[in-house]
Motif scaffolding. Structure first.
Motif, PDB file in Angstrom:
ATOM      1  N   ASN A  57      30.022  39.101  44.154  1.00  0.00           N
ATOM      2  CA  ASN A  57      28.806  38.473  43.645  1.00  0.00           C
ATOM      3  C   ASN A  57      27.648  38.516  44.629  1.00  0.00           C
ATOM      4  N   ALA A  58      27.515  39.620  45.339  1.00  0.00           N
ATOM      5  CA  ALA A  58      26.451  39.750  46.336  1.00  0.00           C
ATOM      6  C   ALA A  58      25.056  39.472  45.768  1.00  0.00           C
ATOM      7  N   PRO A  59      24.708  39.920  44.537  1.00  0.00           N
ATOM      8  CA  PRO A  59      23.354  39.650  44.036  1.00  0.00           C
ATOM      9  C   PRO A  59      23.010  38.159  43.991  1.00  0.00           C
ATOM     10  N   LEU A  60      24.013  37.303  43.757  1.00  0.00           N
ATOM     11  CA  LEU A  60      23.779  35.858  43.711  1.00  0.00           C
ATOM     12  C   LEU A  60      23.952  35.217  45.076  1.00  0.00           C
ATOM     13  N   LEU A  61      24.914  35.677  45.825  1.00  0.00           N
ATOM     14  CA  LEU A  61      25.175  35.095  47.138  1.00  0.00           C
ATOM     15  C   LEU A  61      24.047  35.390  48.120  1.00  0.00           C
ATOM     16  N   ASN A  62      23.293  36.439  47.873  1.00  0.00           N
ATOM     17  CA  ASN A  62      22.189  36.800  48.757  1.00  0.00           C
ATOM     18  C   ASN A  62      20.913  35.999  48.482  1.00  0.00           C
ATOM     19  N   LEU A  63      20.918  35.194  47.427  1.00  0.00           N
ATOM     20  CA  LEU A  63      19.759  34.365  47.099  1.00  0.00           C
ATOM     21  C   LEU A  63      19.847  33.026  47.833  1.00  0.00           C
ATOM     22  N   ASP A  64      18.720  32.319  47.872  1.00  0.00           N
ATOM     23  CA  ASP A  64      18.699  31.003  48.528  1.00  0.00           C
ATOM     24  C   ASP A  64      19.320  29.916  47.657  1.00  0.00           C
ATOM     25  N   LYS A  65      19.292  30.070  46.359  1.00  0.00           N
ATOM     26  CA  LYS A  65      19.791  29.037  45.450  1.00  0.00           C
ATOM     27  C   LYS A  65      21.308  28.894  45.578  1.00  0.00           C
ATOM     28  N   SER A  66      21.751  27.673  45.820  1.00  0.00           N
ATOM     29  CA  SER A  66      23.189  27.421  45.963  1.00  0.00           C
ATOM     30  C   SER A  66      23.583  26.039  45.439  1.00  0.00           C
ATOM     31  N   ASP A  67      22.723  25.424  44.614  1.00  0.00           N
ATOM     32  CA  ASP A  67      22.987  24.077  44.109  1.00  0.00           C
ATOM     33  C   ASP A  67      23.750  24.101  42.791  1.00  0.00           C
ATOM     34  N   TYR A  68      24.732  24.968  42.712  1.00  0.00           N
ATOM     35  CA  TYR A  68      25.566  25.074  41.515  1.00  0.00           C
ATOM     36  C   TYR A  68      26.916  25.651  41.917  1.00  0.00           C
ATOM     37  N   ILE A  69      27.872  25.590  41.027  1.00  0.00           N
ATOM     38  CA  ILE A  69      29.192  26.176  41.271  1.00  0.00           C
ATOM     39  C   ILE A  69      29.167  27.625  40.797  1.00  0.00           C
ATOM     40  N   LEU A  70      29.611  28.534  41.659  1.00  0.00           N
ATOM     41  CA  LEU A  70      29.700  29.954  41.307  1.00  0.00           C
ATOM     42  C   LEU A  70      31.158  30.380  41.350  1.00  0.00           C
ATOM     43  N   THR A  71      31.634  30.933  40.265  1.00  0.00           N
ATOM     44  CA  THR A  71      33.006  31.435  40.207  1.00  0.00           C
ATOM     45  C   THR A  71      33.003  32.903  39.803  1.00  0.00           C
ATOM     46  N   GLY A  72      34.007  33.636  40.286  1.00  0.00           N
ATOM     47  CA  GLY A  72      34.123  35.055  39.977  1.00  0.00           C
ATOM     48  C   GLY A  72      35.320  35.337  39.091  1.00  0.00           C
ATOM     49  N   VAL A  73      35.557  36.608  38.852  1.00  0.00           N
ATOM     50  CA  VAL A  73      36.689  37.059  38.039  1.00  0.00           C
ATOM     51  C   VAL A  73      37.775  37.582  38.966  1.00  0.00           C
ATOM     52  N   LYS A  74      38.952  37.036  38.830  1.00  0.00           N
ATOM     53  CA  LYS A  74      40.102  37.516  39.597  1.00  0.00           C
ATOM     54  C   LYS A  74      41.319  37.580  38.692  1.00  0.00           C
ATOM     55  N   GLY A  75      42.332  38.281  39.179  1.00  0.00           N
ATOM     56  CA  GLY A  75      43.595  38.351  38.444  1.00  0.00           C
ATOM     57  C   GLY A  75      43.633  39.400  37.349  1.00  0.00           C
ATOM     58  N   VAL A  76      42.524  40.147  37.150  1.00  0.00           N
ATOM     59  CA  VAL A  76      42.497  41.147  36.077  1.00  0.00           C
ATOM     60  C   VAL A  76      42.274  42.562  36.605  1.00  0.00           C
ATOM     61  N   PHE A  77      41.968  42.677  37.905  1.00  0.00           N
ATOM     62  CA  PHE A  77      41.615  43.985  38.446  1.00  0.00           C
ATOM     63  C   PHE A  77      42.776  44.721  39.104  1.00  0.00           C
ATOM     64  N   GLY A  78      43.831  44.003  39.456  1.00  0.00           N
ATOM     65  CA  GLY A  78      44.916  44.603  40.223  1.00  0.00           C
ATOM     66  C   GLY A  78      45.563  45.803  39.553  1.00  0.00           C
ATOM     67  N   LYS A  79      45.863  45.684  38.255  1.00  0.00           N
ATOM     68  CA  LYS A  79      46.544  46.776  37.560  1.00  0.00           C
ATOM     69  C   LYS A  79      45.660  48.025  37.480  1.00  0.00           C
ATOM     70  N   LEU A  80      44.351  47.812  37.312  1.00  0.00           N
ATOM     71  CA  LEU A  80      43.433  48.942  37.259  1.00  0.00           C
ATOM     72  C   LEU A  80      43.281  49.598  38.626  1.00  0.00           C
ATOM     73  N   MET A  81      43.224  48.775  39.674  1.00  0.00           N
ATOM     74  CA  MET A  81      43.084  49.321  41.015  1.00  0.00           C
ATOM     75  C   MET A  81      44.324  50.100  41.431  1.00  0.00           C
ATOM     76  N   ARG A  82      45.496  49.651  41.009  1.00  0.00           N
ATOM     77  CA  ARG A  82      46.734  50.407  41.297  1.00  0.00           C
ATOM     78  C   ARG A  82      46.633  51.820  40.746  1.00  0.00           C
ATOM     79  N   GLU A  83      46.207  51.933  39.498  1.00  0.00           N
ATOM     80  CA  GLU A  83      46.083  53.253  38.880  1.00  0.00           C
ATOM     81  C   GLU A  83      45.096  54.121  39.652  1.00  0.00           C
ATOM     82  N   TYR A  84      43.959  53.551  39.986  1.00  0.00           N
ATOM     83  CA  TYR A  84      42.901  54.305  40.652  1.00  0.00           C
ATOM     84  C   TYR A  84      43.351  54.819  42.013  1.00  0.00           C
ATOM     85  N   VAL A  85      43.844  53.918  42.848  1.00  0.00           N
ATOM     86  CA  VAL A  85      44.212  54.279  44.218  1.00  0.00           C
ATOM     87  C   VAL A  85      45.315  55.324  44.232  1.00  0.00           C
ATOM     88  N   PHE A  86      46.349  55.111  43.461  1.00  0.00           N
ATOM     89  CA  PHE A  86      47.485  56.032  43.542  1.00  0.00           C
ATOM     90  C   PHE A  86      47.255  57.314  42.757  1.00  0.00           C
TER      91      PHE A  86
END
Length: 320
Positions: A81-110
């Motif tokens: 989330n660099a586009p948001l983390l690089n801003l000054d605004k931080s008075d809110y909760i920011l959450t990302g997406v996890k747990g869904v990329f691993g299977k795709l990354m396995r295919e790509y890397v190998f």
């Protein structure tokens, strides 16, 4: 008598806004009231005064989030989330997406590690040659090799079972250097060159933070083995591009598979496009689907309604 839960007012700002709205509506529990008050694809279309809970592509959210004075929680559609983390605004909760990329990354890397290990392009060239060439091509099996992963998070850990199935040793490098189940060794960030010397092939999955910017430099690439394949599926800002090109030209690195870049789209005249030892994959290594993003959002929204800690929160001070 049942007590009606308060309505959750959600704004969606994403190139996949319609699909996300549909997936969320289908997965939303009937026990809670949901109002998708706006679902738009550009920042110009959104009304910031209506934004309380925002589900958004961070590059689009960054264009309007300063105007969203009532924002309490933003669920990003990305892992980073660099586009948001690089801003000054931080008075809110920011959450990302996890747990869904691993299977795709396995295919790509190998997919790419096996391409080089089995020298697949050589067989294709022999077949297309006139006349065709029947010969054995040099190969470098993955068995017994060491896979080095820059980063030790959930996506990095998803690579471990496949690497182990090829009887590879798996090492990692992280900021803390703390042991993580499955890795044979975890190096602290200050031991980057020792990590590079130990690895046969390297995958970069580090987040985009000030601490990781430009760390993959001439010294790093010079410490790799001549047969190494370097795969960057983390962030383009980690690489000193000239250092990578020099290593490829000097034969201190076999090949580079690059999915992410400092500037995207990669400019048409960039030397990566035409370099014979570089593969460009246009930021497609692990692209989340609207269904995956919606499932993460709905799970977090239930926690939000229940005043529970949200999953995959970012620390604005740390940048990840």
């Amino acid at each position: 008598m049942s007590i009606q839960s308060p309505t959750l007012n959600v704004s969606i700002l994403s190139k996949d806004a319609s699909a996300l709205a549909e997936e969320i509506a289908n997965a939303w529990p009937q026990s809670h009231a949901l109002n998708i008050c706006q679902a738009v694809t550009t920042s110009e279309q959104i009304n910031p005064d209506e934004v309380e809970v925002l589900l958004a592509d961070p590059n689009l959210a960054a264009e309007v989030i300063d105007q969203c004075t009532g924002l309490k929680w933003c669920q990003s559609t990305w892992a980073g989330n660099a586009p948001l983390l690089n801003l000054d605004k931080s008075d809110y909760i920011l959450t990302g997406v996890k747990g869904v990329f691993g299977k795709l990354m396995r295919e790509y890397v190998f997919a790419y590690l096996l391409q080089y290990a089995r020298n697949i392009p050589a067989f294709a060239q022999n077949q297309n040659h006139q006349p065709p060439i029947w010969e054995e091509s040099p190969r470098a099996p993955l068995t017994g090799k060491t896979l080095g992963i820059l980063g030790a998070g959930s996506i990095a850990q998803a690579l471990i079972p496949v690497a182990k199935s090829f009887e590879m040793k798996v090492i990692s490098l992280s900021r803390s250097g703390q042991a993580v189940d499955g890795f044979d060794d975890v190096y602290v960030a200050t031991d980057l060159l020792k990590f590079a010397q130990e690895a046969d092939h390297v995958v970069n999955l580090m987040p985009d933070t000030p601490a990781t910017t430009g760390v993959l430099n001439q010294a790093f690439f010079g410490a790799l083995k001549p047969h190494s394949v370097f795969i960057n599926a983390g962030r383009g800002s980690a690489i000193i591009e000239d250092a990578l090109l020099n290593a490829l030209d000097n034969g201190t690195l076999q090949a580079a598979v690059l999915d992410v870049f400092t500037q995207e789209p990669l400019p048409e005249k960039h030397p990566f496009w035409t370099h014979p030892k570089v593969v460009v994959t246009a930021h497609t290594a692990a692209v989340s689907s609207p269904e995956d993003v919606a499932s993460v959002f709905v799970a977090n929204a239930k926690r939000y309604i229940a005043n529970e800690a949200l999953l995959y929160q970012f620390d604005f001070n740390k940048g990840y």
